[in-house]
Design a protein around this motif. Structure first.
Motif, PDB file in Angstrom:
ATOM      1  N   SER A  88      -3.554   5.369  -2.096  1.00  0.00           N
ATOM      2  CA  SER A  88      -2.544   4.324  -2.035  1.00  0.00           C
ATOM      3  C   SER A  88      -2.546   3.780  -0.601  1.00  0.00           C
ATOM      4  O   SER A  88      -3.553   3.928   0.107  1.00  0.00           O
ATOM      5  N   LEU A  89      -1.475   3.190  -0.166  1.00  0.00           N
ATOM      6  CA  LEU A  89      -1.382   2.679   1.206  1.00  0.00           C
ATOM      7  C   LEU A  89      -0.012   3.033   1.752  1.00  0.00           C
ATOM      8  O   LEU A  89       0.970   3.029   1.016  1.00  0.00           O
ATOM      9  N   ASP A  90       0.051   3.319   3.048  1.00  0.00           N
ATOM     10  CA  ASP A  90       1.361   3.462   3.669  1.00  0.00           C
ATOM     11  C   ASP A  90       1.891   2.068   3.987  1.00  0.00           C
ATOM     12  O   ASP A  90       1.113   1.127   4.147  1.00  0.00           O
ATOM     13  N   ASN A  91       3.214   1.976   4.080  1.00  0.00           N
ATOM     14  CA  ASN A  91       3.850   0.671   4.269  1.00  0.00           C
ATOM     15  C   ASN A  91       4.570   0.570   5.590  1.00  0.00           C
ATOM     16  O   ASN A  91       5.139   1.550   6.059  1.00  0.00           O
ATOM     17  N   GLU A 118      -6.092  -8.725   5.349  1.00  0.00           N
ATOM     18  CA  GLU A 118      -6.303  -9.175   3.970  1.00  0.00           C
ATOM     19  C   GLU A 118      -4.959  -9.377   3.295  1.00  0.00           C
ATOM     20  O   GLU A 118      -3.967  -8.800   3.717  1.00  0.00           O
ATOM     21  N   LEU A 119      -4.977 -10.103   2.206  1.00  0.00           N
ATOM     22  CA  LEU A 119      -3.749 -10.227   1.434  1.00  0.00           C
ATOM     23  C   LEU A 119      -3.566  -8.974   0.596  1.00  0.00           C
ATOM     24  O   LEU A 119      -4.541  -8.376   0.124  1.00  0.00           O
ATOM     25  N   LYS A 120      -2.322  -8.572   0.442  1.00  0.00           N
ATOM     26  CA  LYS A 120      -2.050  -7.452  -0.455  1.00  0.00           C
ATOM     27  C   LYS A 120      -1.786  -8.053  -1.845  1.00  0.00           C
ATOM     28  O   LYS A 120      -0.738  -8.629  -2.096  1.00  0.00           O
ATOM     29  N   VAL A 121      -2.776  -7.922  -2.679  1.00  0.00           N
ATOM     30  CA  VAL A 121      -2.746  -8.533  -4.004  1.00  0.00           C
ATOM     31  C   VAL A 121      -1.870  -7.683  -4.915  1.00  0.00           C
ATOM     32  O   VAL A 121      -2.038  -6.465  -4.991  1.00  0.00           O
ATOM     33  N   ASP A 289       2.276  -9.247  -2.169  1.00  0.00           N
ATOM     34  CA  ASP A 289       3.523  -8.648  -1.707  1.00  0.00           C
ATOM     35  C   ASP A 289       3.419  -8.237  -0.247  1.00  0.00           C
ATOM     36  O   ASP A 289       4.274  -7.552   0.272  1.00  0.00           O
ATOM     37  N   GLY A 290       2.372  -8.694   0.413  1.00  0.00           N
ATOM     38  CA  GLY A 290       2.241  -8.387   1.830  1.00  0.00           C
ATOM     39  C   GLY A 290       0.835  -8.630   2.318  1.00  0.00           C
ATOM     40  O   GLY A 290       0.045  -9.333   1.672  1.00  0.00           O
ATOM     41  N   VAL A 291       0.559  -8.029   3.472  1.00  0.00           N
ATOM     42  CA  VAL A 291      -0.762  -8.136   4.092  1.00  0.00           C
ATOM     43  C   VAL A 291      -1.242  -6.722   4.362  1.00  0.00           C
ATOM     44  O   VAL A 291      -0.444  -5.847   4.704  1.00  0.00           O
ATOM     45  N   VAL A 292      -2.530  -6.471   4.150  1.00  0.00           N
ATOM     46  CA  VAL A 292      -3.080  -5.152   4.462  1.00  0.00           C
ATOM     47  C   VAL A 292      -3.923  -5.290   5.733  1.00  0.00           C
ATOM     48  O   VAL A 292      -4.760  -6.184   5.825  1.00  0.00           O
ATOM     49  N   VAL A 293      -3.644  -4.431   6.709  1.00  0.00           N
ATOM     50  CA  VAL A 293      -4.387  -4.440   7.971  1.00  0.00           C
ATOM     51  C   VAL A 293      -5.254  -3.191   7.994  1.00  0.00           C
ATOM     52  O   VAL A 293      -4.758  -2.081   7.740  1.00  0.00           O
ATOM     53  N   LYS A 294      -6.548  -3.385   8.252  1.00  0.00           N
ATOM     54  CA  LYS A 294      -7.477  -2.257   8.240  1.00  0.00           C
ATOM     55  C   LYS A 294      -8.295  -2.238   9.526  1.00  0.00           C
ATOM     56  O   LYS A 294      -8.539  -3.308  10.112  1.00  0.00           O
ATOM     57  N   ILE A 295      -8.712  -1.080   9.932  1.00  0.00           N
ATOM     58  CA  ILE A 295      -9.657  -0.999  11.043  1.00  0.00           C
ATOM     59  C   ILE A 295     -11.020  -1.339  10.468  1.00  0.00           C
ATOM     60  O   ILE A 295     -11.449  -0.745   9.471  1.00  0.00           O
ATOM     61  N   ASP A 296     -11.663  -2.319  11.090  1.00  0.00           N
ATOM     62  CA  ASP A 296     -12.873  -2.862  10.470  1.00  0.00           C
ATOM     63  C   ASP A 296     -14.067  -1.900  10.547  1.00  0.00           C
ATOM     64  O   ASP A 296     -14.891  -1.852   9.646  1.00  0.00           O
ATOM     65  N   GLN A 297     -14.129  -1.142  11.636  1.00  0.00           N
ATOM     66  CA  GLN A 297     -15.332  -0.325  11.863  1.00  0.00           C
ATOM     67  C   GLN A 297     -15.311   0.962  11.031  1.00  0.00           C
ATOM     68  O   GLN A 297     -14.382   1.763  11.135  1.00  0.00           O
ATOM     69  N   VAL A 298     -16.341   1.148  10.232  1.00  0.00           N
ATOM     70  CA  VAL A 298     -16.378   2.270   9.281  1.00  0.00           C
ATOM     71  C   VAL A 298     -16.374   3.631  10.005  1.00  0.00           C
ATOM     72  O   VAL A 298     -15.715   4.571   9.566  1.00  0.00           O
ATOM     73  N   SER A 299     -17.066   3.725  11.148  1.00  0.00           N
ATOM     74  CA  SER A 299     -17.098   5.018  11.853  1.00  0.00           C
ATOM     75  C   SER A 299     -15.683   5.394  12.325  1.00  0.00           C
ATOM     76  O   SER A 299     -15.322   6.572  12.331  1.00  0.00           O
ATOM     77  N   LEU A 300     -14.904   4.388  12.714  1.00  0.00           N
ATOM     78  CA  LEU A 300     -13.529   4.678  13.142  1.00  0.00           C
ATOM     79  C   LEU A 300     -12.637   5.011  11.952  1.00  0.00           C
ATOM     80  O   LEU A 300     -11.742   5.850  12.052  1.00  0.00           O
ATOM     81  N   ALA A 314      -5.525   2.199   7.589  1.00  0.00           N
ATOM     82  CA  ALA A 314      -5.052   0.959   6.961  1.00  0.00           C
ATOM     83  C   ALA A 314      -3.545   1.041   6.777  1.00  0.00           C
ATOM     84  O   ALA A 314      -2.981   2.135   6.650  1.00  0.00           O
ATOM     85  N   ILE A 315      -2.910  -0.113   6.769  1.00  0.00           N
ATOM     86  CA  ILE A 315      -1.462  -0.148   6.558  1.00  0.00           C
ATOM     87  C   ILE A 315      -1.099  -1.412   5.786  1.00  0.00           C
ATOM     88  O   ILE A 315      -1.749  -2.444   5.957  1.00  0.00           O
ATOM     89  N   ALA A 316      -0.095  -1.291   4.932  1.00  0.00           N
ATOM     90  CA  ALA A 316       0.387  -2.487   4.224  1.00  0.00           C
ATOM     91  C   ALA A 316       1.649  -2.977   4.908  1.00  0.00           C
ATOM     92  O   ALA A 316       2.613  -2.225   5.049  1.00  0.00           O
ATOM     93  N   PHE A 317       1.626  -4.221   5.369  1.00  0.00           N
ATOM     94  CA  PHE A 317       2.846  -4.854   5.856  1.00  0.00           C
ATOM     95  C   PHE A 317       3.457  -5.566   4.666  1.00  0.00           C
ATOM     96  O   PHE A 317       2.857  -6.471   4.103  1.00  0.00           O
ATOM     97  N   LYS A 318       4.647  -5.128   4.260  1.00  0.00           N
ATOM     98  CA  LYS A 318       5.255  -5.712   3.056  1.00  0.00           C
ATOM     99  C   LYS A 318       6.240  -6.820   3.412  1.00  0.00           C
ATOM    100  O   LYS A 318       7.081  -6.646   4.285  1.00  0.00           O
ATOM    101  N   TYR A 319       6.138  -7.931   2.705  1.00  0.00           N
ATOM    102  CA  TYR A 319       7.141  -8.982   2.821  1.00  0.00           C
ATOM    103  C   TYR A 319       8.369  -8.534   2.034  1.00  0.00           C
ATOM    104  O   TYR A 319       8.243  -7.725   1.098  1.00  0.00           O
ATOM    105  N   PRO A 320       9.537  -9.067   2.390  1.00  0.00           N
ATOM    106  CA  PRO A 320      10.722  -8.686   1.603  1.00  0.00           C
ATOM    107  C   PRO A 320      10.534  -9.092   0.143  1.00  0.00           C
ATOM    108  O   PRO A 320       9.942 -10.145  -0.118  1.00  0.00           O
ATOM    109  N   PRO A 321      10.989  -8.267  -0.805  1.00  0.00           N
ATOM    110  CA  PRO A 321      10.804  -8.626  -2.217  1.00  0.00           C
ATOM    111  C   PRO A 321      11.562  -9.902  -2.551  1.00  0.00           C
ATOM    112  O   PRO A 321      12.577 -10.214  -1.933  1.00  0.00           O
ATOM    113  N   GLU A 322      11.045 -10.603  -3.523  1.00  0.00           N
ATOM    114  CA  GLU A 322      11.696 -11.844  -3.937  1.00  0.00           C
ATOM    115  C   GLU A 322      12.326 -11.645  -5.298  1.00  0.00           C
ATOM    116  O   GLU A 322      11.834 -10.886  -6.118  1.00  0.00           O
TER     117      GLU A 322
END
Ligand code: NAD
Length: 335
Positions: A88-91, A118-121, A289-300, A314-322
């Motif tokens: 899953s993802l932490d928020n 990325e967009l959190k689909v 429902d938000g944006v997902v931010v990931k570290i791009d480099q696979v070794s990291l 990786a982390i999900a930045f969540k927008y407030p629910p609508e």
């Protein structure tokens, strides 16, 4: 550190009750496609569980809904073990929380690596398995270890290639992504369901899950399901150095990669991406429902590793629910 016997009875009982309730809601949501509560109510209960665990760390066990990938599998589909565990993802919900996450990642070595935004689909996770370029299996996330075999259903989706294009396809590749129901088609499918005397879907996420997880794949074929790629799992013969590099290759092989991802150098860039899509949220073809931010480099990514339920890279930045209103029925439904 207090042990379980020292946790006050009322806290222990409340923790057990909330855990059972959350498990029940997750089963209804993921397996029965029939949520019993709104996402907001579910998230509130999860927050209460986490607060109890913060106050009494002895309550934290691997079985706690806060520590596992919540989901499951029903009897309709055959169970399949994923080649590599799905997570899953932490928020986070604020810029301060986002900065704190990034600072922690940088402290652990993620400096100058580029942040992939990325967009959190808002759909349901899917796992595709390709052997020598041929699609051999597709499964839902389930509990992260075991998912449901929805290969026949996924084969009806036009955006999912049965065969990867090109003569450089890897020997083995697990592709992760999100199946979604296009917003533009949502009102129409609901109108059709109501006309046929069936219950409409509460929201596009629910429509995606309900449409994909049909017993009869011919029903899935009638729904305009789409998909966007957001990761890779096990692989042989494919060793990208960066996740963005993987995306470009997956796109060349014919997989549906979003044109909306960006790699930025710093948190300012991340924040600009978040703000851009906060404004453009409704101009996207799928719900987000938000944006997902990931570290791009696979070794990291490998260096940071994961917890039992989510990657640390990786982390999900969540927008407030609508609060959504279905135009069709002119009633408010909680989503
Ligand atoms: P999540 O939806 O918060 O995030 C993890 C998932 O995001 C991943 O598994 C992946 O499938 C998806 N995702 C979308 N875009 C992605 C991208 N660009 N990169 C990577 N992953 C991406 O977590 P979850 O554990 O799937 O679900 C928890 C949420 O589901 C809750 O916060 C709640 O809102 C909802 N839920 C609701 C109920 C209910 O009864 N209403 C029950 C259970 C869960």
């Amino acid at each position: 550190r207090e042990d379980l016997t020292e946790v006050p009875d009322d806290a222990r009982t409340r923790h057990r009750d909330i855990s059972e309730e959350l498990d029940r809601y997750a089963f209804a949501y993921y397996v029965q496609d029939a949520p019993l509560v709104s996402d907001g109510q579910y998230d509130e209960l999860m927050a209460e569980l986490k607060a109890l665990e913060a106050a009494h760390p002895a309550l934290v066990t691997p079985e706690s809904p806060s520590q596992k990938v919540n989901g499951g599998f029903g009897a309709t589909f055959a169970p399949v073990t994923h080649p590599e565990r799905m997570q899953s993802l932490d928020n986070v919900f604020s810029s301060d929380e986002l900065s704190a996450w990034a600072a922690r990642a940088e402290r652990d070595g993620a400096t100058g690596a580029g942040w992939l935004c990325e967009l959190k689909v808002d759909g349901l996770a899917i796992d595709l398995v390709y052997e020598r370029g041929r699609l051999v299996g597709a499964a839902t996330r389930g509990d992260g270890v075991t998912g449901e075999d929805v290969t026949a259903n996924v084969r009806t989706m036009a955006v999912v290639p049965q065969q990867l294009a090109g003569d450089d396809v890897p020997e083995f590749l697990e592709v992760r992504g999100e199946v979604y129901f296009p917003v533009a088609a949502f009102a129409e499918v609901n109108a059709g369901l109501v006309e046929a005397g069936k219950a409409p879907f509460a929201n596009p996420r629910n429509a995606a899950a309900g449409s994909l997880r049909q017993k009869d794949a011919r029903e899935t074929a009638k729904r305009p399901l789409s998909m966007v790629v957001h990761g890779i799992g096990a692989r042989r013969g494919f060793e990208p150095q960066r996740q963005s590099e993987a995306y470009e290759q997956l796109k060349a092989w014919g997989l549906p990669v979003s044109s909306r991802y960006a790699v930025v150098d710093d948190l300012e860039g991340v924040w600009a991406f978040i703000e851009r899509y906060r404004e453009q949220r409704h101009s996207v073809e799928h719900e987000i429902d938000g944006v997902v931010v990931k570290i791009d480099q696979v070794s990291l990514q490998r260096r940071l590793g994961s917890t039992s339920r989510a990657p640390r890279w990786a982390i999900a930045f969540k927008y407030p629910p609508e609060e959504a209103t279905t135009k069709l029925l002119d009633i408010k439904v909680n989503v």
